[in-house]
Design a protein around this motif. Sequence first.
Motif, PDB file in Angstrom:
ATOM      1  N   TYR A  21     -55.228 -15.413 -12.509  1.00 29.43           N
ATOM      2  CA  TYR A  21     -55.487 -14.240 -11.864  1.00 29.43           C
ATOM      3  C   TYR A  21     -56.440 -13.178 -12.543  1.00 29.43           C
ATOM      4  CZ  TYR A  21     -51.002 -15.448  -9.657  1.00 29.43           C
ATOM      5  OH  TYR A  21     -50.131 -16.043  -8.990  1.00 29.43           O
ATOM      6  N   THR A  22     -56.934 -14.003 -13.523  1.00 25.50           N
ATOM      7  CA  THR A  22     -58.180 -13.069 -14.524  1.00 25.50           C
ATOM      8  C   THR A  22     -59.210 -12.794 -13.501  1.00 25.50           C
ATOM      9  OG1 THR A  22     -57.253 -13.968 -16.721  1.00 25.50           O
ATOM     10  CG2 THR A  22     -59.442 -13.158 -16.428  1.00 25.50           C
ATOM     11  N   GLY A  23     -59.519 -11.648 -13.426  1.00 28.56           N
ATOM     12  CA  GLY A  23     -60.892 -11.162 -12.595  1.00 28.56           C
ATOM     13  C   GLY A  23     -60.578 -11.338 -11.119  1.00 28.56           C
ATOM     14  N   THR A  24     -59.491 -11.353 -10.545  1.00 30.35           N
ATOM     15  CA  THR A  24     -59.198 -11.265  -9.361  1.00 30.35           C
ATOM     16  C   THR A  24     -58.719 -10.058  -8.886  1.00 30.35           C
ATOM     17  OG1 THR A  24     -56.873 -12.017  -9.437  1.00 30.35           O
ATOM     18  CG2 THR A  24     -58.403 -13.641  -9.517  1.00 30.35           C
ATOM     19  N   SER A  25     -58.424  -9.939  -7.374  1.00 26.25           N
ATOM     20  CA  SER A  25     -57.910  -8.755  -7.126  1.00 26.25           C
ATOM     21  C   SER A  25     -56.299  -8.352  -7.707  1.00 26.25           C
ATOM     22  CB  SER A  25     -57.757  -8.478  -5.528  1.00 26.25           C
ATOM     23  OG  SER A  25     -56.963  -9.500  -4.860  1.00 26.25           O
ATOM     24  N   GLU A  26     -55.760  -9.337  -8.377  1.00 25.14           N
ATOM     25  CA  GLU A  26     -54.408  -9.173  -8.855  1.00 25.14           C
ATOM     26  C   GLU A  26     -54.665  -8.440 -10.353  1.00 25.14           C
ATOM     27  OE1 GLU A  26     -51.549  -9.721  -7.419  1.00 25.14           O
ATOM     28  OE2 GLU A  26     -52.448 -10.197  -5.564  1.00 25.14           O
ATOM     29  N   ASP A  27     -55.836  -8.473 -10.823  1.00 17.96           N
ATOM     30  CA  ASP A  27     -56.021  -8.094 -12.138  1.00 17.96           C
ATOM     31  C   ASP A  27     -56.334  -6.398 -12.143  1.00 17.96           C
ATOM     32  OD1 ASP A  27     -57.110  -7.627 -14.621  1.00 17.96           O
ATOM     33  OD2 ASP A  27     -58.360  -9.413 -14.569  1.00 17.96           O
ATOM     34  N   VAL A  28     -55.467  -5.835 -12.717  1.00 20.48           N
ATOM     35  CA  VAL A  28     -55.683  -4.103 -12.634  1.00 20.48           C
ATOM     36  C   VAL A  28     -56.919  -3.948 -13.236  1.00 20.48           C
ATOM     37  CG1 VAL A  28     -54.011  -3.702 -14.749  1.00 20.48           C
ATOM     38  CG2 VAL A  28     -54.466  -1.955 -12.963  1.00 20.48           C
ATOM     39  N   ARG A  29     -57.314  -4.737 -14.279  1.00 15.55           N
ATOM     40  CA  ARG A  29     -58.392  -4.310 -15.108  1.00 15.55           C
ATOM     41  C   ARG A  29     -59.666  -4.165 -14.065  1.00 15.55           C
ATOM     42  NH1 ARG A  29     -57.602  -8.966 -19.643  1.00 15.55           N
ATOM     43  NH2 ARG A  29     -57.290 -10.075 -17.522  1.00 15.55           N
ATOM     44  N   VAL A  30     -59.695  -5.070 -13.194  1.00 20.29           N
ATOM     45  CA  VAL A  30     -60.743  -5.194 -12.395  1.00 20.29           C
ATOM     46  C   VAL A  30     -60.604  -3.917 -11.256  1.00 20.29           C
ATOM     47  CG1 VAL A  30     -61.689  -6.445 -10.142  1.00 20.29           C
ATOM     48  CG2 VAL A  30     -60.851  -7.835 -12.058  1.00 20.29           C
ATOM     49  N   ALA A  31     -59.532  -3.596 -11.053  1.00 21.33           N
ATOM     50  CA  ALA A  31     -59.376  -2.503  -9.920  1.00 21.33           C
ATOM     51  C   ALA A  31     -59.648  -1.148 -10.812  1.00 21.33           C
ATOM     52  CB  ALA A  31     -57.854  -2.265  -9.514  1.00 21.33           C
ATOM     53  N   VAL A  32     -59.515  -0.942 -11.991  1.00 18.12           N
ATOM     54  CA  VAL A  32     -59.922   0.007 -12.867  1.00 18.12           C
ATOM     55  C   VAL A  32     -61.409   0.187 -12.966  1.00 18.12           C
ATOM     56  CG1 VAL A  32     -59.921   1.063 -15.091  1.00 18.12           C
ATOM     57  CG2 VAL A  32     -57.670   0.854 -14.050  1.00 18.12           C
ATOM     58  N   ALA A  33     -61.914  -1.080 -13.364  1.00 17.36           N
ATOM     59  CA  ALA A  33     -63.440  -0.969 -13.303  1.00 17.36           C
ATOM     60  C   ALA A  33     -64.213  -0.654 -11.974  1.00 17.36           C
ATOM     61  CB  ALA A  33     -64.011  -2.366 -13.865  1.00 17.36           C
ATOM     62  N   ALA A  34     -63.536  -0.865 -10.803  1.00 15.17           N
ATOM     63  CA  ALA A  34     -64.168  -0.687  -9.636  1.00 15.17           C
ATOM     64  C   ALA A  34     -64.347   0.871  -9.223  1.00 15.17           C
ATOM     65  CB  ALA A  34     -63.399  -1.488  -8.592  1.00 15.17           C
ATOM     66  N   MET A  35     -63.543   1.548 -10.050  1.00 14.53           N
ATOM     67  CA  MET A  35     -63.380   3.094  -9.826  1.00 14.53           C
ATOM     68  C   MET A  35     -64.665   3.879  -9.937  1.00 14.53           C
ATOM     69  SD  MET A  35     -59.715   4.740 -10.739  1.00 14.53           S
ATOM     70  CE  MET A  35     -58.303   3.586 -10.632  1.00 14.53           C
ATOM     71  N   THR A  36     -65.311   4.279  -8.990  1.00 16.63           N
ATOM     72  CA  THR A  36     -66.707   4.992  -9.227  1.00 16.63           C
ATOM     73  C   THR A  36     -66.465   6.469  -9.745  1.00 16.63           C
ATOM     74  OG1 THR A  36     -66.611   5.771  -6.986  1.00 16.63           O
ATOM     75  CG2 THR A  36     -67.529   3.732  -7.247  1.00 16.63           C
TER      76      THR A  36
END
Length: 329
Positions: A21-36
């Motif tokens: 799940y690394t780097g997918t939409s299930e990865d909360v790190r990706v969600a945080v990085a996407a916050m503008t």
Amino acid sequence: MNWQGGDGILAIYEAGGPELYTGTSEDVRVAVAAMTAETKDGLRYEAVPWRKFHHAYGPGDDLPSVLTGIWSSDAESADGKLLDLWNRICHQGTPSAAGALAVPFLIRIALAHSHHRALLLVGALARRPHLGDGTRAGLLRADTPAGVINIEPSGYLIAWSVEAARQALTADTDLLLPLLDHTDPAVRTATAYALSAAAAPARDRIKAALYARFDVEDDLVARASLVLAIGEVAWTERDADTIARTHTWWRDPARPAEVRVSAALAWLCLVDDPIPTELDTLLDEKATDHLATLLTPVPWLFDADPEDGLRSALDQMRNPDDYAWLAKF
């Protein structure tokens, strides 16, 4: 045992493990990085995938209303609501994926309303569950030890939630640094606790700011907290300058007791040396019941034991074999 996964729940025990799940939409790190910046500064909660990630009681889509309630409440009401939020997103000291998404908004609540508890919650979310760990290897450690897999009640990987929270905290470091000079010592203390958990890219700026504040700090709890924050910033790389300074501070008879004792704790966490006889004597003399009571609000010591953190940490550091089980977390 197999977790079948689902929104916000990693299939930890499936073939391939969480790496799938690394780097997918299930990865909360990706969600945080996407916050503008617009999402965070404008409190645009609708732009955050709350429902995909969980806290102790279910999906995080209830958090925008809670955060909005805290923002619009008076200080006393906000404090109670922050305690309720803490119970949801850092239940019994366990950070959550939904909590990581809340970090940028908690930071803005703290900035706008000087809520020190919001900053303490940010610091807790950006650290592994301490579970009373006051050992030399654990008191100042924010990340999860290599090879350790701990999961949240939802089944999510705690290490990812902590990394995401630290990522969010690091991105907002420059917003928080001025709070080290806030008029309220509780805010200064909580700011030091939060900032010291930030990731590597911000550490040099944080270290400089902590030293600058330490030079002028006159509050006992804040001063002790600054020393431990300085130690935590240096912990990962065992910064030689910090090791030397904390060693000098605990040996300096002109320093107040709270500085000498907190510097001793920080130094012990940064080195592998046996506890020197000189330091043992100092701790017997200076780590009194009175000082232990005064230092109860110091966040690191509160993590070790909410009622007697200094005594608990000293016992663990002096008797490591009795607490070897903590290394598993």
